[in-house]
Design an enzyme around this catalytic site. Structure first.
Site, PDB file in Angstrom:
ATOM      1  N   ASP A   1       0.809  -1.221   0.000  1.00 34.65           N
ATOM      2  CA  ASP A   1       0.000   0.000   0.000  1.00 34.65           C
ATOM      3  C   ASP A   1       0.840   1.267   0.000  1.00 34.65           C
ATOM      4  OD1 ASP A   1       0.832  -0.459   2.617  1.00 34.65           O
ATOM      5  OD2 ASP A   1      -1.183  -0.412   3.490  1.00 34.65           O
TER       6      ASP A   1
ATOM      7  N   ASP B   1       3.677   0.956  13.283  1.00 31.08           N
ATOM      8  CA  ASP B   1       2.913  -0.297  13.377  1.00 31.08           C
ATOM      9  C   ASP B   1       3.585  -1.448  14.080  1.00 31.08           C
ATOM     10  OD1 ASP B   1       0.701   0.745  12.278  1.00 31.08           O
ATOM     11  OD2 ASP B   1       0.842  -0.285  10.382  1.00 31.08           O
TER      12      ASP B   1
END
Length: 886
Positions: free
Chosen positions: A70, A481
C-alpha cells in the site's frame, strides 16, 4: 491489532512534507559542483512489516509472480532465491505518492510486460495525480503515463481488486477502475494513453465515513475490480465478456458482452454488500465473488460468498458460514487453475481470535476451514506455523485461547494459489506475506505448513534512527505499526521487536552518547505507558511512567551520560526527569509539541524547536530560553541534531518551499545559526565516522543540492557535497531521519516511508570526496572499454563503464572520451570527474583511481537523460588512442 497503520503512516508523512506540493528551487540559490560516489544499497533486514493487499501470478509463465504494497512499492518474485526484488525504488521525492500501488497486472500474452497503477492518496495528502507505469522488462525499468485523477494505494478499500486488468486475448487492451467517482478507464495501446469509458453507467457511491472532512474516509471507493472471461475471445481479438465490480451495495457487478461497447447491471445479483474480489473459472463457467458489508481492509462485520453461472445466469449462495454467524467480511479469493473446482477464500476482517481461511474442492458446495474449535476455547488447526525466519511475528505475545501466536493473519485481502502448482499458496496480511508449499495436505487430512515468504519485501515506515558508537547494537529503528528493532546484524532479521512495552508505533528514540547502554524510546499505544528505557543497549526494556495527559509518543532526548531525559509527548507539554521516568516535572519556557534533542557532551544542555524558534536549556530541561536566532524555518517540518564530541555544535535541516528551507549550522549552542549557501533544501541531518584525515565527522542529509534531489555526504563540514544515491535508488520520501554509522566510514542509514530501513556502503575506501583530476593524462599502451546500460526508464538511464589497461606499463592518470549518438546528457557521474560539450563526453580519473597497472581495470558509472533512443557509443579514446570496445 494493526489498524493504526494507515493513519500512522499518513501523519508521519504529512509532518515532514513541505506544504503546497513539490519542493521548488529557491530563487537565485547558489549552485555547487557535486562529486559522486558509487554506493551499494541494502535493507537492514526486517522482512515484511506492512500490508500486502495484492499478489499476482502470471498465467502463462511458471514462477513469475508480483506483490503490491500500500505504501512500499511493488516486488517481483525470484524463484532461485525465494526472495522478492523491489521494482519501484526509482520513484523520487517529487512523486513520492507513486510508491503506493493500488493495482498490478502481469501480461500472460507477453510475460515480460507488467503494469502498475500507482498513487497513495486521493485527498490533499498526496500532491500529485496517479499514474500507470508500464514495463517491458518485468519491472526492471518503467515508462509512465500520468492520469487526470488521483489513485489511492493507501486509501480505504485498497485490498479490493484487481482494479487494473489486461485483456487475456488482446493484450494491447487494458482497463482501470478509478476511485473518487472518476469511472472506468481503458487503454487500447498497451497503457500508453487512457480514456474514460463514457458509457459505463456507475462510478460507485460507497464511502467509509461521509463525515470525514479530511477526504480520507469520505472518498468514493469507485470501480474496484475488472475480470475478463477469456473463453469469450480468441488470440488477437478483444475478449467479449468483461465483468466489473463497483463500490455500490445495490449495484455491485456489471457486465459487457460486446468487448466493452455497452454495459448492463448483472441481473439477480446479491445486494447489501460490496464485492471485494471476483475470480472466474472459465472451465466450469463460474464467476466467484467475495462480499463484505464494508470496504476494508480493516473493517467488515458481515459477509457472503456467491457463485454466478455465466451460461445460465444462476446465482448460488455458497457461503461457508451463515450470514448471521459471520462477524467479518470475505476478501481473499482464488481458484486452483490446475483443479478449477478448488476454491479458497479468507475472512479478511476476522481480528479475533484469528483470521480464517476456507477451502472447497467442489466449486463451493462444501467447505472446510483452516482451523476449527474442538471444545471452546481449544482449537484444532489444519496447519502448522513456522516463523523461524521472522520470529518477531509472534509479537512477543502470550495470548489466552482461542488466540494463538503467531496468528494465521489479519487483513488477509490477498490469497492466491500458484496457477502451475496446486501445493503453493501465498497470502498477504497486515504484517507479512505468508505461503505454503504443501497446501494439498489440507485435503488428505495432514497439516500443511505456513511460513513467511517475504524475504526482500521490506515495508515499514521509519520515524527515527540511531546508530550508537559502541555496544552490541549496530542500529536502533523507530517504526510505524511494529514498533521498531535493535539490529546487531544488519543482514539478519532480529528475533523480536521492542517489547515491554510493545508500542504500535515508535515515534522517537535516543541513546546516551557516552553511555550507549542507556536507551530511551517513546511511542503510541492504545492503553499503557508511552515511554520505555533500556540499560543494556536495547536488549531488554522496562516501562516508564507517563506524566498526566500523555496521549502519544512525541519526541525524546537522553543526556549524554544517561542521567536525565527530556520528553515532548503528545497531549501535554515538555517534561524532564532524572533517573528513569518514575516521576516527571514540566519544563518551562518551551511550547508544547516542540521537538527536543540533547547536547552530546553536556548532560545539562538540551535543545528544542517549535514554529521557527530554537530553545535552549542549560539546567537539564527544567527551563528553556528562546534563542534570538532568526531566519529559521517557520513551520515544524524540521529535524536537528547536536554533533557528538563538540558541545554546542548543532545542525538544523528543514523548511518548506513557501519559506525558509535548507541547512543551518550553529557552533554556539543555538545562539546563532548560519545557513549553508550551497544547500537549497534539506530535510534531515545525521553524522557518521570521519573520513581518513578529516578532523570533523561526516555529514549526511536528504536534500536538494546543486539542483539535484538526493542523499548527500560531506566530509568537510558542508563545504562540498557528494551525492551518494542515484536515480535508480531514490525510495520516494526520505524526510524522517538519517544517520551515519560512527564505526564505519561512509555507511549511512536512511528512513523511508514504506521501503524500510535502507543502508548504503561506499566504494570509496579512502574517504575522499574529491573531484576529477587536473591536466590531460595521456596513458600509453592498448586499452579495452566495456559500456553497459544497467537501468533505463522514461527520460533517463544508468550506465557502467569499465576501462582495462591491456598494455605492458601502468597508467599514472587517464582521460576517456566518447560521443553520444542520440543527444544523451550525463546528469551525474561517480568515481570520475567529467565534462560534456554537445555530444562529446570526457571522463577523467579522480585522486584515488588514477593509477591503473597493466592488466587491471578501473570503472565508473553515471546516470543520464534521454529523449528517445539510447544507442551505446561505438568508439572510445583514451589519451587520444582508440580503445577496443567489448
Amino acid at each position: 491489532m494493526r489498524r493504526t497503520r494507515i493513519l500512522t503512516a499518513v501523519l508521519a508523512l504529512a509532518a515532514g512534507l513541505p506544504a503546497g506540493g513539490a519542493p521548488a528551487l529557491a530563487v537565485n540559490a547558489p549552485r555547487t559542483t557535486l562529486a559522486a560516489d558509487t554506493y551499494t544499497w541494502k535493507n537492514a533486514r526486517i522482512d515484511g512489516g506492512g500490508f500486502v493487499p495484492g499478489i499476482v501470478f502470471n498465467r502463462s509463465e511458471k514462477n513469475l509472480a508480483y506483490a503490491r504494497t500500500d505504501i512500499g512499492g511493488a516486488y517481483r518474485w525470484q524463484q532461485s532465491t525465494k526472495t522478492w526484488t523491489p521494482l519501484l525504488d526509482s520513484v523520487g521525492w517529487d512523486d513520492w505518492g507513486h510508491t503506493g500501488v493500488v493495482s498490478l497486472a502481469s501480461d500472460s500474452v507477453d510475460p515480460d510486460k507488467v503494469y502498475a497503477a500507482v498513487g497513495t492518496y486521493t485527498n490533499s495528502w498526496d500532491p500529485t495525480n496517479g499514474a500507470v507505469l508500464r514495463s517491458a522488462d518485468r519491472g526492471g525499468s518503467w515508462q509512465k503515463t500520468d492520469l487526470p485523477f488521483k489513485l489511492g494505494g493507501n486509501m480505504p478499500g485498497r485490498g479490493m481488486g484487481e482494479r487494473l486488468a489486461i485483456d487475456p486475448n488482446k493484450d494491447s487492451v487494458l482497463y482501470l477502475g478509478a476511485p473518487s467517482g472518476k469511472g472506468l478507464w481503458r487503454s487500447t495501446d498497451s497503457g500508453v494513453t487512457w480514456s474514460q469509458v463514457a458509457d459505463f453507467p456507475n462510478a460507485g457511491n460507497y464511502v467509509q465515513d461521509s463525515t470525514d472532512a479530511s477526504g480520507y474516509a469520505s472518498d468514493n471507493q469507485g470501480i474496484v475490480w475488472v475480470t475478463f472471461d477469456e473463453s469469450t475471445g480468441t488470440a488477437g481479438s478483444a475478449t467479449k465478456t468483461i465483468y466489473v465490480g463497483v463500490a455500490d451495495k445495490d449495484n455491485a457487478v456489471y457486465r459487457s458482452t460486446d468487448a466493452g461497447a455497452t454495459w448492463t447491471r448483472l441481473a439477480g445479483q446479491p445486494t447489501g454488500y460490496l464485492a471485494h474480489k471476483s475470480v472466474l473459472d472459465a472451465k466450469h463457467g463460474y464467476l466467484y465473488l467475495a462480499y463484505s458489508d464494508k470496504g476494508g481492509p480493516y473493517d467488515g462485520g458481515k459477509g457472503q460468498l456467491w457463485r454466478y453461472a455465466t451460461a445460465t445466469g444462476t446465482w448460488t449462495d455458497i457461503s461457508p458460514v451463515a450470514e448471521a454467524d459471520t462477524s467479518y467480511g470475505f476478501g481473499g479469493l482464488t481458484v486452483d487453475r490446475q483443479h478449477p473446482g478448488t476454491v479458497m477464500a479468507t475472512a479478511y476482517s476476522s481480528w479475533w481470535p484469528d483470521t480464517q481461511i476456507f477451502r472447497s474442492t467442489d466449486s463451493g458446495a462444501t467447505w472446510t476451514r483452516a482451523w476449527d474449535y474442538t471444545s471452546y476455547p481449544d482449537r484444532s488447526n489444519r496447519y502448522t506455523m513456522d516463523v523461524s525466519s521472522s520470529p518477531w511475528l509472534t509479537f512477543g505475545a502470550n495470548p489466552s485461547p482461542p488466540e494463538q501466536t503467531p496468528k494465521l493473519g489479519w487483513m488477509t485481502e490477498s490469497l492466491e494459489i500458484d496457477p502451475f502448482d496446486s501445493d503453493r499458496m501465498m497470502y498477504g496480511t497486515g504484517a507479512t506475506l505468508y505461503g505454503s508449499e504443501d497446501l494439498t495436505k489440507w485435503d488428505s487430512g495432514g497439516q500443511f505448513t505456513v511460513r513467511p515468504m517475504v524475504q526482500g519485501l521490506e515495508e515499514t515506515a521509519v520515524n527515527d534512527l540511531a546508530a550508537p558508537p559502541s555496544g552490541g547494537a549496530q542500529l536502533f529503528s523507530a517504526l510505524g505499526d511494529i514498533g521498531g528493532f535493535r539490529h546487531t546484524d544488519l543482514a539478519k532479521v532480529p528475533s523480536m521487536m521492542f517489547t515491554s512495552p510493545t508500542f504500535t508505533t515508535t515515534t522517537s528514540l535516543d541513546f546516551a552518547e557516552t553511555d550507549p547502554g542507556t536507551v530511551v524510546r517513546v511511542g503510541d499505544l492504545d492503553s499503557g505507558p508511552h515511554i520505555a528505557f533500556s540499560t543494556d543497549n536495547g536488549a531488554n526494556w522496562f516501562a516508564g511512567t507517563d506524566p498526566s495527559g500523555v496521549s502519544g509518543g512525541g519526541t525524546v532526548a537522553a543526556a549524554p551520560d544517561g542521567s536525565r531525559f527530556v520528553w515532548s509527548p503528545v497531549g501535554t507539554g515538555v517534561q524532564y526527569t532524572t533517573g528513569f521516568g518514575s516521576s516527571w516535572s514540566a519544563s518551562s519556557g518551551i511550547p508544547a509539541g516542540a521537538r527536543v534533542e540533547s547536547d552530546r557532551v553536556d548532560p545539562k544542555t538540551f535543545y528544542g524547536f517549535k514554529s521557527g524558534r530554537f530553545y535552549v536549556s542549560s539546567d537539564g530541561g527544567a527551563t528553556f530560553t528562546a534563542s534570538s536566532a532568526g531566519g529559521l524555518p517557520g513551520g515544524d517540518s524540521v529535524r536537528f541534531k547536536a554533533l557528538p564530541g563538540a558541545k554546542g555544535d548543532v545542525w538544523l535541516a528543514g523548511g518548506a518551499s513557501d519559506g525558509a528551507y535548507g541547512l543551518w549550522h550553529s557552533t554556539d549552542g543555538g545562539a546563532s545559526f548560519t545557513k549553508l549557501a550551497n544547500v537549497e533544501q534539506a530535510d534531515t541531518i545525521g553524522f557518521g565516522k570521519a573520513a581518513t584525515g578529516a578532523s570533523y565527522q561526516t555529514l549526511y542529509t536528504s536534500a536538494e543540492i546543486g539542483g539535484v534531489r538526493g542523499i548527500f555526504r560531506s566530509t568537510d563540514k558542508g563545504a562540498s557535497w557528494t551525492r551518494i544515491n542515484d536515480d535508480a535508488h531514490r525510495w520516494g520520501w526520505t524526510g524522517a531521519a538519517i544517520t551515519g554509522d560512527p564505526r564505519v566510514y561512509g555507511r549511512v542509514y536512511i528512513s523511508t516511508n514504506g521501503r524500510g530501513v535502507v543502508y548504503g556502503d561506499t566504494s570509496d575506501a579512502s574517504g575522499g570526496d574529491g573531484g576529477g583530476g587536473g591536466g590531460d593524462p595521456a596513458p600509453t599502451g592498448a586499452c579495452t572499454v566495456t559500456y553497459r546500460i544497467t537501468n533505463q526508464w522514461s527520460g533517463g538511464f544508468q550506465a557502467d563503464v569499465r576501462v582495462t589497461n591491456t598494455g605492458s606499463s601502468a597508467w599514472s592518470g587517464w582521460s576517456l572520451g566518447w560521443s553520444f549518438a542520440d543527444g544523451q546528457q550525463v546528469t551525474q557521474l561517480w568515481n570520475a570527474g567529467y565534462t560534456q560539450s554537445g555530444a562529446a563526453v570526457t571522463a577523467k580519473n579522480v585522486s584515488w583511481n588514477g593509477t591503473v597497472t597493466a592488466g587491471s581495470s578501473v570503472g565508473f558509472g553515471f546516470t543520464g537523460s534521454r529523449s528517445g533512443a539510447n544507442t551505446k557509443p561505438s568508439s572510445f579514446t583514451l589519451g587520444g588512442r582508440s580503445c577496443t570496445v567489448t
